[in-house]
Scaffold this motif. Structure first.
Motif, PDB file in Angstrom:
ATOM      1  N   LEU A 252       0.858  -1.179   0.000  1.00 58.75           N
ATOM      2  CA  LEU A 252       0.000   0.000   0.000  1.00 58.75           C
ATOM      3  C   LEU A 252       0.895   1.230   0.000  1.00 58.75           C
ATOM      4  CD1 LEU A 252      -2.538  -1.095   2.767  1.00 58.75           C
ATOM      5  CD2 LEU A 252      -2.955  -1.070   0.289  1.00 58.75           C
ATOM      6  N   SER A 253       0.547   2.234  -0.797  1.00 58.39           N
ATOM      7  CA  SER A 253       1.397   3.424  -0.888  1.00 58.39           C
ATOM      8  C   SER A 253       0.577   4.624  -1.340  1.00 58.39           C
ATOM      9  CB  SER A 253       2.552   3.195  -1.872  1.00 58.39           C
ATOM     10  OG  SER A 253       2.055   3.047  -3.185  1.00 58.39           O
ATOM     11  N   GLN A 266       5.302   7.286   1.741  1.00 57.38           N
ATOM     12  CA  GLN A 266       4.673   6.737   2.934  1.00 57.38           C
ATOM     13  C   GLN A 266       3.652   7.729   3.467  1.00 57.38           C
ATOM     14  OE1 GLN A 266       7.736   5.883   5.787  1.00 57.38           O
ATOM     15  NE2 GLN A 266       8.052   8.027   6.339  1.00 57.38           N
ATOM     16  N   LEU A 267       2.637   7.177   4.130  1.00 60.17           N
ATOM     17  CA  LEU A 267       1.523   8.002   4.573  1.00 60.17           C
ATOM     18  C   LEU A 267       0.782   7.271   5.690  1.00 60.17           C
ATOM     19  CD1 LEU A 267      -0.177  10.619   3.838  1.00 60.17           C
ATOM     20  CD2 LEU A 267      -1.664   9.054   2.553  1.00 60.17           C
ATOM     21  N   GLY A 351      -5.737 -13.385  -2.638  1.00 61.08           N
ATOM     22  CA  GLY A 351      -5.045 -12.809  -1.491  1.00 61.08           C
ATOM     23  C   GLY A 351      -5.852 -11.674  -0.896  1.00 61.08           C
ATOM     24  N   VAL A 352      -5.359 -11.136   0.211  1.00 63.58           N
ATOM     25  CA  VAL A 352      -6.049 -10.061   0.932  1.00 63.58           C
ATOM     26  C   VAL A 352      -5.031  -9.035   1.394  1.00 63.58           C
ATOM     27  CG1 VAL A 352      -7.556  -9.475   2.864  1.00 63.58           C
ATOM     28  CG2 VAL A 352      -7.810 -11.683   1.738  1.00 63.58           C
ATOM     29  N   LEU A 353      -5.360  -7.748   1.237  1.00 63.23           N
ATOM     30  CA  LEU A 353      -4.589  -6.647   1.805  1.00 63.23           C
ATOM     31  C   LEU A 353      -5.474  -5.974   2.851  1.00 63.23           C
ATOM     32  CD1 LEU A 353      -3.553  -7.003  -1.277  1.00 63.23           C
ATOM     33  CD2 LEU A 353      -2.584  -4.727  -0.966  1.00 63.23           C
ATOM     34  N   ARG A 354      -4.945  -5.747   4.032  1.00 65.99           N
ATOM     35  CA  ARG A 354      -5.736  -5.152   5.118  1.00 65.99           C
ATOM     36  C   ARG A 354      -5.069  -3.860   5.602  1.00 65.99           C
ATOM     37  NH1 ARG A 354      -9.186  -9.318   6.906  1.00 65.99           N
ATOM     38  NH2 ARG A 354      -8.467 -11.406   6.263  1.00 65.99           N
ATOM     39  N   PHE A 355      -5.894  -2.884   5.969  1.00 66.03           N
ATOM     40  CA  PHE A 355      -5.371  -1.669   6.580  1.00 66.03           C
ATOM     41  C   PHE A 355      -6.458  -1.035   7.437  1.00 66.03           C
ATOM     42  CE2 PHE A 355      -7.116  -0.491   2.469  1.00 66.03           C
ATOM     43  CZ  PHE A 355      -7.789   0.698   2.685  1.00 66.03           C
ATOM     44  N   ARG A 356      -6.020  -0.127   8.284  1.00 60.05           N
ATOM     45  CA  ARG A 356      -6.945   0.540   9.192  1.00 60.05           C
ATOM     46  C   ARG A 356      -6.828   2.043   9.031  1.00 60.05           C
ATOM     47  NH1 ARG A 356      -7.446  -0.382  15.781  1.00 60.05           N
ATOM     48  NH2 ARG A 356      -9.259   0.991  16.083  1.00 60.05           N
ATOM     49  N   ASP A 368       3.622   2.496   3.470  1.00 63.59           N
ATOM     50  CA  ASP A 368       4.983   2.944   3.173  1.00 63.59           C
ATOM     51  C   ASP A 368       5.560   2.360   1.891  1.00 63.59           C
ATOM     52  OD1 ASP A 368       5.208   0.341   3.946  1.00 63.59           O
ATOM     53  OD2 ASP A 368       6.599   0.700   5.617  1.00 63.59           O
ATOM     54  N   GLY A 369       4.722   1.671   1.101  1.00 62.74           N
ATOM     55  CA  GLY A 369       5.224   1.114  -0.148  1.00 62.74           C
ATOM     56  C   GLY A 369       6.066  -0.139   0.018  1.00 62.74           C
ATOM     57  N   HIS A 370       6.200  -0.632   1.230  1.00 58.01           N
ATOM     58  CA  HIS A 370       6.998  -1.842   1.453  1.00 58.01           C
ATOM     59  C   HIS A 370       6.255  -3.048   0.898  1.00 58.01           C
ATOM     60  CE1 HIS A 370       9.662  -4.738   3.335  1.00 58.01           C
ATOM     61  NE2 HIS A 370       8.617  -5.328   3.869  1.00 58.01           N
ATOM     62  N   ILE A 371       6.950  -3.846   0.105  1.00 61.61           N
ATOM     63  CA  ILE A 371       6.334  -5.000  -0.533  1.00 61.61           C
ATOM     64  C   ILE A 371       6.389  -6.190   0.413  1.00 61.61           C
ATOM     65  CG2 ILE A 371       6.448  -6.592  -2.486  1.00 61.61           C
ATOM     66  CD1 ILE A 371       7.614  -4.268  -4.105  1.00 61.61           C
ATOM     67  N   ASN A 372       5.224  -6.656   0.816  1.00 63.34           N
ATOM     68  CA  ASN A 372       5.112  -7.749   1.771  1.00 63.34           C
ATOM     69  C   ASN A 372       4.967  -9.078   1.045  1.00 63.34           C
ATOM     70  OD1 ASN A 372       4.988  -6.086   4.238  1.00 63.34           O
ATOM     71  ND2 ASN A 372       3.050  -5.368   3.360  1.00 63.34           N
TER      72      ASN A 372
END
Length: 412
Positions: A252-253, A266-267, A351-356, A368-372
């Motif tokens: 996420l970025s 990053q944000l 797959g799933v991406l989660r954020f709050r 922060d654009g970090h690739i997980n």
């Protein structure tokens, strides 16, 4: 078994000539001797099948022809099993001797073991372990264990014929689901439909066994059960892993470099920050070479579907096919838990991406654009075998022809 054993065939059907019966009997004796020699070493078959599945899974990309050959060999064993059953029935109808049930059950057991252990690497690698797919894959692991426990397997084959046929139908489902995307470059949705159709067809013996003796009413009941079975299987498709697709990296970025196909910046995901910058969702999706697949990013807030943005990917890139969506317009009350379901067009979760999102920066997710790398077999950093995800660009920082074109932005 003697080849000249007298056989009592139907009264209207002549007994086979001695030459033909002798030849059939000789072949059956040969098969029985081979089965007797193999039986003490049958414990080697499941690990060999598992290693063949691992090899096919990894070699699909680096040596696609070899992976396809392993997969084709898997299908051929199924055709041999099916033809053995048909040939046995054909011979019995004409008064020829047939193989003992113990031998045919042993052959079927080896094919079932090959199927389950061959397909396990594909399921283990593509399962989203935080979803219901984990239950499906663990149940297939349980079936694989059952197939190597001789007392349980033979009790199932001898005393629970209805369940045994259902076991067989499930193996058919797995072999079709896993092999067709590699061999024929079918999409996961097409393979899933064919696998469900094959399962329904091979479920007929199980239904016939459970409903016997067959009467007109029971025939009607079986015809009514078939579409219910197919419909239930289709509804449960979200629990079935997409055996040829997996996420090799996600991020996420707030920004995105289109030239290098990489997330940047990053944000802290506060409502105000999302309103000003929007959010990029990046996924690198691994697929077999030659496969073209439509996937969907489903943006959900508190479980409610907010946006559904389709993308088209192409297989063959080691680091995964890089695709992204950009959501600019968030609801007025955007605080809370969000998730992005990465789905196939047929409804299987990749797959799933989660954020709050939270007003309190300490509670808000940092994009922060970090690739997980996801949890599971693809996440293992096995050099030259599994696609590495730490760096989703090529060595010289240039994009390749396999990468996604810029995806349409949300215009809500």
């Amino acid at each position: 078994m003697s080849p000249n054993r007298p056989v009592s065939g139907p009264p209207h059907r002549p007994e086979p000539g001695p030459a033909g019966a002798s030849r059939v009997g000789a072949w059956e004796q040969r098969i029985e001797r081979i089965a007797a020699r193999i039986r003490p070493w049958s414990w080697l078959w499941p690990p060999m099948a598992f290693l063949a599945g691992v090899g096919s899974f990894f070699l699909v990309e680096r040596q696609q022809w070899l992976g396809a050959m392993l997969t084709l060999g898997m299908l051929l064993t199924w055709f041999l099993l099916l033809s053995e059953s048909l040939i046995g029935r054909f011979l019995a109808q004409r008064g020829y001797p047939t193989l003992p049930r113990g031998v045919t059950t042993f052959i079927a057991q080896m094919v079932h073991q090959e199927t389950l252990f061959f397909t396990l690497p594909f399921l283990l690698a593509t399962t989203v372990w935080t979803s219901g797919q984990a239950l499906f894959t663990l149940s297939m692991v349980a079936l694989a264990i059952l197939s190597i426990l001789d007392p349980l397997y033979y009790r199932l084959a001898e005393r629970r014929r209805g369940l045994y046929f259902a076991f067989h139908a499930q193996c058919v489902f797995l072999v079709v689901l896993v092999t067709l995307p590699t061999l024929l470059h079918l999409t996961t949705g097409q393979s899933l439909l064919l696998a469900l159709a094959a399962t329904v067809i091979f479920s007929l013996p199980s239904l016939l066994h459970l409903l016997r003796p067959m009467t007109a009413r029971r025939w009607l009941l079986m015809l009514a059960l078939l579409p219910v079975l197919a419909g239930g299987a289709w509804v449960g498709r979200i629990w079935v892993p997409p055996a040829s697709l997996w996420i090799s990296g996600s991020a996420l970025s707030p920004e995105f470099n289109v030239e290098t196909r990489s997330p940047q910046g990053q944000l802290r995901l506060t409502p105000d920050a999302l309103g000003d910058h929007g959010l990029y969702a990046y996924t690198a999706i691994h697929a077999p070479r030659g496969l073209r697949e439509e996937i969907v990013h489903e943006w959900r807030h508190g479980g409610e579907l907010i946006d559904r943005i389709p993308l088209e990917i192409q297989g063959g890139r080691e680091q995964g096919y890089r695709a992204w969506t950009h959501k600019r317009n968030f609801p007025e009350h955007s605080a809370g838990r969000w998730r992005i379901d990465v789905m196939t067009a047929s409804g299987q979760r990749i797959g799933v991406l989660r954020f709050r999102v939270a007003a309190d920066t300490a509670a808000a997710t940092l994009a922060d654009g970090h690739i997980n790398v996801p949890i599971g077999l693809p996440g293992l950093d096995v050099r030259r075998l599994v696609a590495r995800s730490e760096d989703t660009t090529s060595a010289n920082g240039q994009n390749t022809v396999d990468d996604a074109t810029p995806s349409p932005e949300d215009s809500e």
